[in-house]
Design a protein around this motif. Structure first.
Motif, PDB file in Angstrom:
ATOM      1  N   CYS A 102     -10.121  -2.363  71.062  1.00 17.77           N
ATOM      2  CA  CYS A 102     -10.646  -3.534  71.752  1.00 17.77           C
ATOM      3  C   CYS A 102     -11.269  -3.109  73.066  1.00 17.77           C
ATOM      4  CB  CYS A 102      -9.531  -4.536  72.002  1.00 17.77           C
ATOM      5  SG  CYS A 102     -10.207  -6.090  72.628  1.00 17.77           S
TER       6      CYS A 102
ATOM      7  N   LEU B 124     -11.313  -5.204  75.608  1.00 18.82           N
ATOM      8  CA  LEU B 124     -10.566  -5.890  76.665  1.00 18.82           C
ATOM      9  C   LEU B 124      -9.098  -5.485  76.539  1.00 18.82           C
ATOM     10  CD1 LEU B 124     -12.081  -9.525  76.633  1.00 18.82           C
ATOM     11  CD2 LEU B 124     -12.766  -7.579  78.042  1.00 18.82           C
ATOM     12  N   ARG B 125      -8.314  -5.901  77.508  1.00 18.56           N
ATOM     13  CA  ARG B 125      -6.878  -5.582  77.503  1.00 18.56           C
ATOM     14  C   ARG B 125      -6.096  -6.824  77.931  1.00 18.56           C
ATOM     15  NH1 ARG B 125      -8.298  -1.927  75.238  1.00 18.56           N
ATOM     16  NH2 ARG B 125      -8.035   0.308  75.535  1.00 18.56           N
TER      17      ARG B 125
ATOM     18  N   TYR C 199      -1.600 -10.847  77.487  1.00 14.69           N
ATOM     19  CA  TYR C 199      -0.670 -11.396  76.509  1.00 14.69           C
ATOM     20  C   TYR C 199      -0.766 -10.713  75.146  1.00 14.69           C
ATOM     21  CZ  TYR C 199      -4.979 -13.974  75.572  1.00 14.69           C
ATOM     22  OH  TYR C 199      -6.294 -14.299  75.308  1.00 14.69           O
ATOM     23  N   CYS C 200      -1.673  -9.754  75.046  1.00 16.36           N
ATOM     24  CA  CYS C 200      -1.931  -9.158  73.732  1.00 16.36           C
ATOM     25  C   CYS C 200      -1.719  -7.655  73.719  1.00 16.36           C
ATOM     26  CB  CYS C 200      -3.365  -9.495  73.316  1.00 16.36           C
ATOM     27  SG  CYS C 200      -3.905  -8.720  71.793  1.00 16.36           S
ATOM     28  N   MET C 201      -2.258  -6.978  74.699  1.00 12.33           N
ATOM     29  CA  MET C 201      -2.246  -5.506  74.662  1.00 12.33           C
ATOM     30  C   MET C 201      -1.728  -4.931  75.954  1.00 12.33           C
ATOM     31  SD  MET C 201      -5.412  -3.590  73.089  1.00 12.33           S
ATOM     32  CE  MET C 201      -6.159  -3.995  71.541  1.00 12.33           C
TER      33      MET C 201
ATOM     34  N   GLY D  21      -7.829  -6.408  66.976  1.00  6.27           N
ATOM     35  CA  GLY D  21      -8.799  -5.767  67.851  1.00  6.27           C
ATOM     36  C   GLY D  21     -10.058  -6.622  68.019  1.00  6.27           C
TER      37      GLY D  21
ATOM     38  N   ASN E  96     -13.770 -11.773  71.159  1.00  7.86           N
ATOM     39  CA  ASN E  96     -13.567 -12.044  72.580  1.00  7.86           C
ATOM     40  C   ASN E  96     -14.879 -12.380  73.280  1.00  7.86           C
ATOM     41  OD1 ASN E  96     -14.900  -9.576  73.127  1.00  7.86           O
ATOM     42  ND2 ASN E  96     -12.981  -8.452  73.212  1.00  7.86           N
TER      43      ASN E  96
END
Ligand code: SAM
Ligand code: SF4
Length: 549
Positions: free
Chosen positions: A69, A71-72, A75-77, A117, A148
């Motif tokens: 991905c 982005l980071r 809440y996800c990664m 991702g 995203n």
């Protein structure tokens, strides 16, 4: 006093204004070049619906195209990303098509969603959509993507022409600083352009996925609903879910009930009928608005009964339940040279093993939120302490001359003594979020504060004139981020086996840890208040035990 900035600040940025203006005037122009294929019914000789033992028919396939991905999201990664599988373990374009083909022909899959991702970082994305869209002549009705939005504007019209029907774009804030905080990257303007592009290119539906998180973006809920006033958008509020290491906490999750009560108190909304029995979203619309509001209540209302979906991970594992651990490696099956008939059998068997329902997302979440050992120790410690008593002797006054003195402890026997202290830091939830997610420019606040607190406890006798130099068996400093009161609670425990108590050491630890937090965050909030610095409990020694109730 702490500034109530979380509720009073309105985040209206250049980007959000442009978005609002542009969404308001978005045309519904259709792409003349786009020829919509009418789905045909599945007439394959091998066709048999993919049923589980509860009669649920699975005709919705979600395919993750990559684990990577750009982005980071908090809440996800994790910031450093996730452990990536070697490229050779991932499904390639050909294998994706083979699986999609098998699902459509043999199981009657009607809808395929590509996700990740970030699916758009695959440079063969247009080919994938184009290939899979050929299956529309065999009963596939809809191809969707969840993105995203960083790259979507660039590909929007090509994807539409390739056969993509609908798009979900994830966006959790309209404020660019906050976007940077949530995603740990820049890019709000690109996401907004992507939403505009999706509306311009006349997708069947354009949805915005929004994960409301207490103290992070909950003050923007109404702004997002306003986006549905003039634009045919669906704002989807997704309950914040716990995933391994995403620091989920029940206090941060905003449930559907809380959301709808809040929305109903501010908007005149009406509930819309479900579009299908499989619909995972509860739908509402503000009266007179063009768009809709959807709620995905995975945490508080499992939609297992109508579940019609299975998932294929980027490394080719079939998951029959998002919250289940069972996985079947289709990549391995392909690698082992199994033919479609054999893979068909494996998939049907896996789906037959699907449970009636998962054990409840909140129960599953408990696995991730078990109290750390140190807090269990502390509770045990507190329960061993008994009632308080006061020391009536002024041991630091010399009875002969009335002057202060350091007590001679040479004759005292060593006993085990424990003290626990606490302080509160009113600091505001925005700064707390930055601390929690390590976004403070000066470094990792809680780690530095912990070390400062431990060193301070050890230096107590150097700073407090009448204190003895006490050998410490243990010092620990812990922090609890209390979002409901927008404060950090700092707690310390000190332990010794010696002749004097360790109350001062414990108080020193919380004081200096608190001052360190103050020092590292004062540039972000000038009105930080440190308060209630006090002894919570002590045990051991002649003066008896004390326990603040
Ligand atoms: N990268 C793409 C995106 O962000 O849209 C697709 C993958 S992302 C995992 C799919 C969706 O899951 C996004 O809308 C995201 O907001 C949501 N999501 C990720 N972690 C979540 C969590 N902990 N709770 C609720 N939704 C989450
Ligand atoms: Fe990436 Fe999507 Fe996860 Fe954000 S939610 S980190 S964009 S995969």
């Amino acid at each position: 006093m702490m500034t109530p900035f979380r509720t009073s600040l309105k985040y209206v940025t250049k980007e959000s204004l442009i978005l609002h203006r542009s969404l308001s005037s978005s045309s519904s122009a259709s792409l003349s070049s786009l020829t919509k294929q009418k789905p045909k019914t599945n007439n394959d000789a091998n066709f048999q619906p993919l049923l589980d033992t509860f009669g649920r028919r699975h005709d919705y396939l979600r395919i993750s195209l990559t684990e990577r991905c750009n982005l980071r999201c908090l809440y996800c990664m994790p910031e450093e990303g996730v452990q990536l599988s070697p490229k050779s373990n991932l499904l390639n374009n050909e294998e994706i098509y083979r699986m999609a083909n098998l699902f459509v022909h043999r199981f009657g899959t009607k809808k395929i969603r590509f996700t990740g991702g970030e699916p758009l970082i695959r440079n063969d994305i247009i080919d994938i959509i184009q290939n899979v869209s050929k299956l529309k002549s065999n009963g596939l009705e809809k191809i969707s993507i969840t993105t995203n939005g960083i790259l979507f504007a660039r590909y929007s019209s090509m994807l539409r022409q390739a056969g993509l029907d609908s798009v979900n774009i994830s966006l959790d804030t309209l404020n660019s600083d906050r976007f940077q905080l949530i995603t740990r990257r820049n890019g709000l303007a690109k996401v907004i352009k992507s939403i505009e592009a999706a509306l311009r290119d006349d997708y069947d539906s354009v949805k915005i996925n929004f994960v409301p998180i207490q103290g992070l973006n909950d003050d923007e809920i109404e702004d997002f609903i306003q986006l549905t006033k003039d634009s045919n958008l669906e704002i989807r509020f997704i309950e914040y879910m716990p995933f391994d290491g995403n620091r989920w906490h029940p206090d941060k999750m905003i449930s559907f009930k809380q959301l709808i009560n809040r929305i109903q108190s501010r908007f005149n909304v009406e509930r819309l009928p479900l579009r299908t029995i499989h619909d995972t979203a509860v739908l509402y619309q503000v009266q007179g608005y063009v768009g809709t509001i959807g709620f995905i209540n995975s945490m508080t209302n499992a939609f297992c009964a109508g579940c019609n979906r299975v998932r294929l991970t980027a490394d080719g594992h079939l998951k029959v339940c998002l919250f289940g651990k069972d996985e079947l490696s289709l990549k391995q099956a392909i690698h082992n040279g199994l033919n479609d008939d054999e893979i068909d059998v494996l998939i049907r068997e896996a789906v037959k093993r699907k449970k009636k329902q998962h054990s409840g997302a909140l129960n599953i979440a408990k696995d991730n939120t078990n109290r750390p050992m140190i807090l269990i120790d502390q509770r045990k410690f507190l329960s061993t302490l008994s009632s308080s008593s006061n020391d009536k002797n002024f041991t630091h006054i010399d009875p002969n001359d009335g002057q202060v003195k350091m007590v001679n402890v040479g004759e005292k026997s060593s006993t085990r003594r424990i003290a626990r202290a606490r302080a509160r830091i009113e600091i505001g939830s925005d700064v707390m979020n930055k601390i929690e997610y390590n976004q403070i420019g000066k470094g990792n606040v809680l780690t530095v504060a912990k070390i400062a607190g431990i060193m301070a406890a050890k230096s107590t006798s150097n700073l407090i004139p009448l204190c003895h130099q006490c050998p410490l068996d243990r010092v620990d400093v812990q922090f609890h981020l209390d979002y409901s009161n927008e404060e950090i609670i700092v707690e310390s425990i000190c332990e010794t086996t010696w002749k004097t108590g360790v109350e001062m050491e414990a108080l020193m630890a919380v004081s200096i840890a608190s001052l360190t937090i103050y020092d590292m965050c004062k540039a972000l909030n000038k009105s930080i208040v440190i308060r209630d610095c006090c002894l919570m409990a002590k045990t051991g020694g002649k003066s008896g035990d004390f326990n603040r109730v």
